[in-house]
Design an enzyme around this catalytic site. Sequence first.
Site, PDB file in Angstrom:
ATOM      1  N   LYS A  23       0.840  -1.197   0.000  1.00 22.13           N
ATOM      2  CA  LYS A  23       0.000   0.000   0.000  1.00 22.13           C
ATOM      3  C   LYS A  23       0.882   1.257   0.000  1.00 22.13           C
ATOM      4  O   LYS A  23       0.647   2.204  -0.757  1.00 22.13           O
ATOM      5  CB  LYS A  23      -0.867  -0.039   1.269  1.00 22.13           C
ATOM      6  CG  LYS A  23      -2.119   0.778   1.189  1.00 22.13           C
ATOM      7  CD  LYS A  23      -2.889   0.718   2.495  1.00 22.13           C
ATOM      8  CE  LYS A  23      -3.920  -0.390   2.529  1.00 22.13           C
ATOM      9  NZ  LYS A  23      -4.663  -0.417   3.801  1.00 22.13           N
ATOM     10  N   LEU A  66     -16.677  11.278   6.145  1.00 18.99           N
ATOM     11  CA  LEU A  66     -16.577  11.219   4.684  1.00 18.99           C
ATOM     12  C   LEU A  66     -17.315  10.021   4.106  1.00 18.99           C
ATOM     13  O   LEU A  66     -17.410   8.963   4.712  1.00 18.99           O
ATOM     14  CB  LEU A  66     -15.117  11.221   4.226  1.00 18.99           C
ATOM     15  CG  LEU A  66     -14.180  10.072   4.594  1.00 18.99           C
ATOM     16  CD1 LEU A  66     -14.352   8.886   3.671  1.00 18.99           C
ATOM     17  CD2 LEU A  66     -12.753  10.571   4.534  1.00 18.99           C
ATOM     18  N   LYS A  71     -20.491  10.245  15.799  1.00 24.86           N
ATOM     19  CA  LYS A  71     -20.268   9.436  14.599  1.00 24.86           C
ATOM     20  C   LYS A  71     -21.198   8.219  14.565  1.00 24.86           C
ATOM     21  O   LYS A  71     -21.867   7.970  13.559  1.00 24.86           O
ATOM     22  CB  LYS A  71     -18.803   8.986  14.559  1.00 24.86           C
ATOM     23  CG  LYS A  71     -18.447   8.049  13.427  1.00 24.86           C
ATOM     24  CD  LYS A  71     -18.713   8.695  12.073  1.00 24.86           C
ATOM     25  CE  LYS A  71     -18.557   7.721  10.932  1.00 24.86           C
ATOM     26  NZ  LYS A  71     -17.233   7.647  10.398  1.00 24.86           N
ATOM     27  N   PHE A 119     -31.357   9.738   1.309  1.00 26.01           N
ATOM     28  CA  PHE A 119     -31.287   8.464   2.032  1.00 26.01           C
ATOM     29  C   PHE A 119     -32.651   7.803   2.194  1.00 26.01           C
ATOM     30  O   PHE A 119     -32.900   7.068   3.150  1.00 26.01           O
ATOM     31  CB  PHE A 119     -30.554   8.612   3.379  1.00 26.01           C
ATOM     32  CG  PHE A 119     -29.078   8.349   3.216  1.00 26.01           C
ATOM     33  CD1 PHE A 119     -28.293   9.217   2.480  1.00 26.01           C
ATOM     34  CD2 PHE A 119     -28.480   7.213   3.750  1.00 26.01           C
ATOM     35  CE1 PHE A 119     -26.952   8.965   2.265  1.00 26.01           C
ATOM     36  CE2 PHE A 119     -27.136   6.952   3.538  1.00 26.01           C
ATOM     37  CZ  PHE A 119     -26.375   7.834   2.800  1.00 26.01           C
ATOM     38  N   CYS A 135     -18.849   0.598   6.725  1.00 20.96           N
ATOM     39  CA  CYS A 135     -19.230   1.457   7.859  1.00 20.96           C
ATOM     40  C   CYS A 135     -20.590   1.133   8.449  1.00 20.96           C
ATOM     41  O   CYS A 135     -20.673   0.645   9.575  1.00 20.96           O
ATOM     42  CB  CYS A 135     -19.181   2.922   7.441  1.00 20.96           C
ATOM     43  SG  CYS A 135     -17.516   3.456   7.044  1.00 20.96           S
ATOM     44  N   LYS A 161     -21.329  -2.497  10.166  1.00 24.01           N
ATOM     45  CA  LYS A 161     -20.538  -2.816  11.364  1.00 24.01           C
ATOM     46  C   LYS A 161     -20.715  -1.762  12.451  1.00 24.01           C
ATOM     47  O   LYS A 161     -20.654  -2.076  13.645  1.00 24.01           O
ATOM     48  CB  LYS A 161     -19.063  -3.052  11.028  1.00 24.01           C
ATOM     49  CG  LYS A 161     -18.310  -1.833  10.540  1.00 24.01           C
ATOM     50  CD  LYS A 161     -17.156  -1.446  11.447  1.00 24.01           C
ATOM     51  CE  LYS A 161     -16.343  -0.326  10.831  1.00 24.01           C
ATOM     52  NZ  LYS A 161     -16.060   0.795  11.666  1.00 24.01           N
ATOM     53  N   LYS A 175     -21.616   0.508  -3.392  1.00 21.90           N
ATOM     54  CA  LYS A 175     -22.227   1.725  -3.943  1.00 21.90           C
ATOM     55  C   LYS A 175     -21.412   2.131  -5.158  1.00 21.90           C
ATOM     56  O   LYS A 175     -20.263   1.712  -5.309  1.00 21.90           O
ATOM     57  CB  LYS A 175     -22.255   2.846  -2.897  1.00 21.90           C
ATOM     58  CG  LYS A 175     -20.874   3.369  -2.509  1.00 21.90           C
ATOM     59  CD  LYS A 175     -20.937   4.260  -1.304  1.00 21.90           C
ATOM     60  CE  LYS A 175     -20.968   5.710  -1.646  1.00 21.90           C
ATOM     61  NZ  LYS A 175     -20.729   6.582  -0.489  1.00 21.90           N
TER      62      LYS A 175
HETATM   63  C1  UDX Z   1     -21.253   6.224   5.385  1.00 17.44           C
HETATM   64  C2  UDX Z   1     -21.738   7.584   5.867  1.00 17.44           C
HETATM   65  O1  UDX Z   1     -22.608   8.160   4.881  1.00 17.44           O
HETATM   66  C3  UDX Z   1     -20.545   8.503   6.122  1.00 17.44           C
HETATM   67  O2  UDX Z   1     -20.984   9.766   6.626  1.00 17.44           O
HETATM   68  C4  UDX Z   1     -19.642   7.836   7.130  1.00 17.44           C
HETATM   69  O3  UDX Z   1     -18.495   8.619   7.367  1.00 17.44           O
HETATM   70  C5  UDX Z   1     -19.220   6.449   6.648  1.00 17.44           C
HETATM   71  O4  UDX Z   1     -20.375   5.668   6.345  1.00 17.44           O
HETATM   72  P1  UDX Z   1     -20.366   5.262   3.047  1.00 17.44           P
HETATM   73  O5  UDX Z   1     -20.090   3.971   3.744  1.00 17.44           O
HETATM   74  O6  UDX Z   1     -19.346   5.813   2.091  1.00 17.44           O
HETATM   75  O7  UDX Z   1     -20.601   6.427   4.130  1.00 17.44           O
HETATM   76  O8  UDX Z   1     -21.716   5.047   2.253  1.00 17.44           O
HETATM   77  P2  UDX Z   1     -23.151   5.756   2.130  1.00 17.44           P
HETATM   78  O9  UDX Z   1     -23.147   6.736   1.037  1.00 17.44           O
HETATM   79  O10 UDX Z   1     -23.640   6.205   3.460  1.00 17.44           O
HETATM   80  O11 UDX Z   1     -24.028   4.502   1.654  1.00 17.44           O
HETATM   81  C6  UDX Z   1     -24.114   3.342   2.474  1.00 17.44           C
HETATM   82  C7  UDX Z   1     -24.980   2.283   1.853  1.00 17.44           C
HETATM   83  O12 UDX Z   1     -26.338   2.673   1.886  1.00 17.44           O
HETATM   84  C8  UDX Z   1     -24.665   1.953   0.387  1.00 17.44           C
HETATM   85  O13 UDX Z   1     -24.670   0.550   0.239  1.00 17.44           O
HETATM   86  C9  UDX Z   1     -25.809   2.597  -0.373  1.00 17.44           C
HETATM   87  O14 UDX Z   1     -26.088   1.929  -1.575  1.00 17.44           O
HETATM   88  C10 UDX Z   1     -26.953   2.453   0.627  1.00 17.44           C
HETATM   89  N1  UDX Z   1     -28.026   3.442   0.446  1.00 17.44           N
HETATM   90  C11 UDX Z   1     -27.769   4.778   0.595  1.00 17.44           C
HETATM   91  C12 UDX Z   1     -29.324   3.017   0.180  1.00 17.44           C
HETATM   92  O15 UDX Z   1     -29.582   1.809   0.048  1.00 17.44           O
HETATM   93  N2  UDX Z   1     -30.316   3.945   0.054  1.00 17.44           N
HETATM   94  C13 UDX Z   1     -30.086   5.283   0.192  1.00 17.44           C
HETATM   95  O16 UDX Z   1     -31.044   6.061   0.065  1.00 17.44           O
HETATM   96  C14 UDX Z   1     -28.773   5.710   0.469  1.00 17.44           C
END
Ligand code: UDX
Length: 437
Positions: free
Chosen positions: A35, A150, A208, A253, A264, A267, A327
């Site tokens: 890495k 983030l 958080k 969301f 995230c 877990k 995602k």
């Molecule tokens: C998340 C939090 O958004 C972020 O603030 C934190 O710091 C870390 O965890 P991330 O894991 O990058 O970020 O993904 P996020 O954009 O939150 O999406 C999480 C999951 O939810 C994805 O699998 C996404 O597809 C799903 N999702 C999101 C839905 O199924 N429906 C929605 O409306 C939004």
Amino acid sequence: MRISVVGCGYLGAVHAACMAKLGHDVVAIDVDEQKIAALAAANAPFYEPGLDDLLREVQVTGRLSFTTDVAAARGSVVHFICVGTPQKKGENGADLTYVDAAISGLLPYLSSGDIIVGKSTVPVGTAARLAEIIKSAEADAHLLWNPEFLREGHAVADTLLPDRIVYGVLNGAEDHDAVAVLDSVYANALAAGTPRIVTDHPTAELVKTAANSFLATKISFINAMAELCDAAGADVTQLADAIGMDDRIGRKFLNAGIGFGGGCLPKDIRAFMARAGELGADQALTFLREVDAINMRRRTRMVELARELCGGSLLGKRITVLGADFKPESDDVRDSPALSIAAQLQLQGADVTVTDPKALANASRRFPELHYVSDSTEAMASADALLLLTEWQMYQDLDPYHIAEIVASPRVLDGRNVLDPAKWRAAGWVYRGLGRP
Ligand code: UDX
């Protein structure tokens, strides 16, 4: 400011590059030699939009270096802890091995007045425990907890210009010297108007986990509504649009589909429940068990719908899964609902091909038994059914007329409710969404 960043994963690598972009002198440290070698050559070891360009940009300034030697942290004023806190094997709690190792690794190299800034997501009470370790090692260093919010896919922008900055300081003392030091690290964002909240250690840790739990709850709420819409013949997409117009609720969301995954949300809600149990407050979070259960049911529901769409049996059916990551705009397959559904379909006798613009290398390491094809047209050829499981723009833009000519049967299951059903049906497809009539 001289800064060290310990841990170069999704969080640390982006944080280190962004701190260098802001003009700081940064040394980024990780135990993983591969890495570090990749990052030193300005190649991000994972896909994150804009990160490679940013690494190249800061590399020429000489302000960012990478090493496996933690001794390089000596001389930095601020030390960011950005290591992972994965779920423990077979338990809900978070594994803090890497956080503990990062702190004990740093201790010999601290100077008087140094500031250690925890960014990793940790169970409430961790900062207090780590502060005791630092104190008992007689290191004259302050510990702050500064959670990171983030989103993968937007990590660079979210780090350079976050929507809020939270500092957890010992006893919440806003006039603590460390607050002023961290303010100068984040001077750009603060000058741009980013709000900053100074609080105590446990509140900062909870901000958080509470935020991620709320987001997970929002997604599971709309997915529960999708179950109801399926039962009642209603449309969850229109329902979300209508309730989302109430700005107390908001439309973000509220996209129903196959649910949340990633490194995230899943877990974090489990670790939060485990920690609440340890604190004797488990009842407060029993609803998160339901949030988790609704989310996992989406995956089973998708497999059942695929079976229905294929005429009642998956045996020998050629199914093409579009998207493998949790995602779009990511290559992260940790707890990806798409891959988990693909693997279930394969186990139940389907002949599954998975395609994705970025995640195939990671996916094939995790599920080597699945068949992976990088070219999406080739992947879809002769399919009995298409399953759109990660909403990359390129899949949303597919031309249903053109694709109808290459598949064996025009059947599509839209796991993210992003395709236009009328358009696909007009092109001769059997279209099914989740929670849509
Ligand atoms: C998340 C939090 O958004 C972020 O603030 C934190 O710091 C870390 O965890 P991330 O894991 O990058 O970020 O993904 P996020 O954009 O939150 O999406 C999480 C999951 O939810 C994805 O699998 C996404 O597809 C799903 N999702 C999101 C839905 O199924 N429906 C929605 O409306 C939004």
